[in-house]
Design a protein around this motif. Structure first.
Motif, short mmCIF file in Angstrom:
data_model
loop_
_atom_site.label_atom_id
_atom_site.label_comp_id
_atom_site.label_asym_id
_atom_site.label_seq_id
_atom_site.Cartn_x
_atom_site.Cartn_y
_atom_site.Cartn_z
N VAL A 100 0.84 -1.21 0.00
CA VAL A 100 0.00 0.00 0.00
C VAL A 100 0.87 1.25 0.00
O VAL A 100 0.57 2.23 -0.70
N HIS A 142 0.84 4.25 -2.84
CA HIS A 142 0.57 5.64 -2.46
C HIS A 142 1.70 6.56 -2.92
O HIS A 142 1.45 7.66 -3.46
N VAL A 177 -5.16 2.55 -3.38
CA VAL A 177 -5.46 1.12 -3.37
C VAL A 177 -6.93 0.95 -3.03
O VAL A 177 -7.42 1.50 -2.04
N GLN A 188 -10.27 -1.83 -2.49
CA GLN A 188 -10.44 -3.19 -1.99
C GLN A 188 -11.92 -3.50 -1.78
O GLN A 188 -12.66 -2.67 -1.26
N SER A 235 -2.87 -0.41 9.77
CA SER A 235 -3.71 0.58 9.10
C SER A 235 -4.84 0.98 10.03
O SER A 235 -5.29 0.18 10.85
N HIS A 266 -0.85 3.32 7.65
CA HIS A 266 -1.60 4.08 6.65
C HIS A 266 -3.06 4.13 7.07
O HIS A 266 -3.49 3.44 8.00
N VAL A 299 -7.13 3.82 6.04
CA VAL A 299 -8.07 3.23 5.09
C VAL A 299 -9.45 3.83 5.32
O VAL A 299 -9.97 3.82 6.44
N GLU A 312 -4.52 6.19 2.03
CA GLU A 312 -3.84 5.30 1.11
C GLU A 312 -4.70 4.18 0.54
O GLU A 312 -4.33 3.58 -0.47
N ARG A 313 -5.83 3.89 1.17
CA ARG A 313 -6.63 2.74 0.75
C ARG A 313 -8.11 3.05 0.96
O ARG A 313 -8.47 3.84 1.84
#
Length: 426
Positions: A10, A14, A20, A22, A205, A238, A240, A272-273
């Motif tokens: 991830v 980034h 990213v 999911q 995360s 990170h 999410v 980042e996600r």
């Protein structure tokens, strides 16, 4: 850090300017689960895979899960503990790896058996937390959940001895999914991350679920990132973002519009996600194709959105979240014990949560501008900090109306309004 694993993947994405995305995908059939992972990997987006487990496995009813596997009965997720190790290895063969890490999602307050099963097939990423996978999901005592999660973190952390970098994601930023003011979501998400860190996990995360107001959400993510920068300097971490966890829009246009706003929030806030939701959320479990469409749509929106993170410490959300975090940390050097005391004394109190270990004094409401506010802070240490605005007594009808606020807000836009505002859907 070793440079391999879920968190490192991830981070590299980034750094390359890619969000990213999911799905939350789980099928009991090994063949269907493998097909879902392949479709996720092959989507036109930067993706990671998901194996979401079934309800029997989540609550530890392994006998029922095993019986379903033996009789070929479909479940609402993948029973990783009940399938033979060789079966799950075939599901993952040629799919899972450095270029496509896979995370196991489960919902369990006692996940040791799940962690052993995922570790046995070479997986090293999961999620949850001692608070977030206890209070909203059942009546397991919080004390038991904290003990289970401490043991589970240490079990997973043992993978570091073999050179892996196991990863855990907090679910604290999604507590109850809705009507929880962002400051409490930020505080619980961060405290669970710190709990993971103190029990040996170095790649973490932190979750935050999209709420009712984009501006307030941006403040919340900024506050969460500021707390991480302050308290987790030696940790690979990170953020999410979850697309809205409550009642989802019933129209296709409304569903895509809400998902698009989640993608914009993720990118603009520097997250980042993103965990996506689909057009089918209001009606049924989505198909693999619907999940892929959501992944690709979110990636399209992310690609045209610029990063514009807010300063994290000068907001109301940060002031409240920081006060809650500090109030817990001062209770005990053992964070598990501190969390137990915090809930017992009402220093942490989730609105509308009926778990016996939740004080249940706090209340929230949606104001005229769409922001979540405190109507009652109970015994939480927010006097003089929170903007408390007592509302009229909340009736069952009023609560239901609040729960459907986001659905109604996004469904009321006509197709022409949505299509003018968003890029073409896949």
């Amino acid at each position: 850090m070793t440079g391999v694993g879920f968190g490192a993947f991830v981070r590299r994405a980034h750094d390359a300017g890619r969000l990213v995305v999911q799905p939350r995908m789980g099928m009991s059939s090994p063949e269907l689960m493998r097909a879902g992972l392949l479709a996720t990997r092959n989507a036109t987006a930067t993706t990671v895979g998901t194996i979401t487990l079934d309800s029997y496995t989540r609550v530890g009813d392994l006998e029922s899960a095993q019986l379903a596997v033996l009789e070929g009965v479909a479940l609402n997720g993948y029973p990783i503990v009940s399938h033979e190790t060789a079966t799950t290895l075939r599901v993952l063969d040629g799919i899972h790896g450095a270029g496509f890490p896979v995370q196991v999602r489960h919902g369990s307050a006692a996940p040791q058996h799940i962690f052993r099963a995922l570790m046995s097939v070479g997986l090293d990423a999961s999620e949850g937390g001692p608070v977030s996978y206890c209070l909203p999901y059942g009546r397991v005592p919080l004390r038991e959940s904290v003990a289970h999660w401490a043991a589970s973190c240490e079990l997973l952390a043992g993978l570091r001895e073999s050179g892996a970098e196991p990863h855990l994601e907090t679910f604290g930023g999604c507590v109850l999914g809705q009507l929880c003011p962002p400051s409490l979501l930020v505080a619980v998400s961060f405290l669970e991350a710190l709990f993971f860190r103190r029990h040996g996990i170095r790649s973490i995360s932190l979750s935050y679920a999209q709420q009712t107001d984009p501006g307030q959400d941006a403040e919340a993510v900024a506050a969460l990132r500021s707390l991480c920068a302050r308290y987790l300097p030696d940790t690979e971490w990170h953020v999410v973002v979850y697309a809205y966890m409550g009642l989802y829009p019933e129209t296709e246009e409304g569903a895509y519009r809400l998902l698009g706003k989640a993608a914009e929030l993720a990118v603009a806030s520097g997250s980042e996600r993103l965990i996506v939701k689909t057009v089918a959320e209001s009606r049924r479990i989505p198909t693999v194709a619907e999940n892929v469409a959501a992944l690709e749509y979110a990636a399209t929106v992310a690609g045209r959105t610029a990063r514009a993170p807010l300063e994290g410490t000068g907001t109301q959300t940060y002031a409240e979240a920081s006060a809650l975090v500090n109030a817990v940390l001062e209770l005990d050097d053992d964070l598990g014990a501190a969390l137990l005391t915090a809930f017992a004394e009402g220093r942490l109190d989730v609105p509308y949560c009926l778990h016996p270990d939740n004080a249940g004094f706090s209340r929230s409401y949606i104001d005229a501008d769409g922001r979540l506010r405190w109507a009652d802070i109970g015994k939480m240490p927010l006097n003089g900090i929170a903007d408390v605005r007592p509302a009229q007594a909340i009736t069952s009808a009023g609560l239901l109306e609040s729960l459907s606020y986001v659905r109604r807000s996004y469904d009321r836009y006509g197709p022409e309004d949505t299509r003018a505002a968003e890029p073409a859907r896949p």
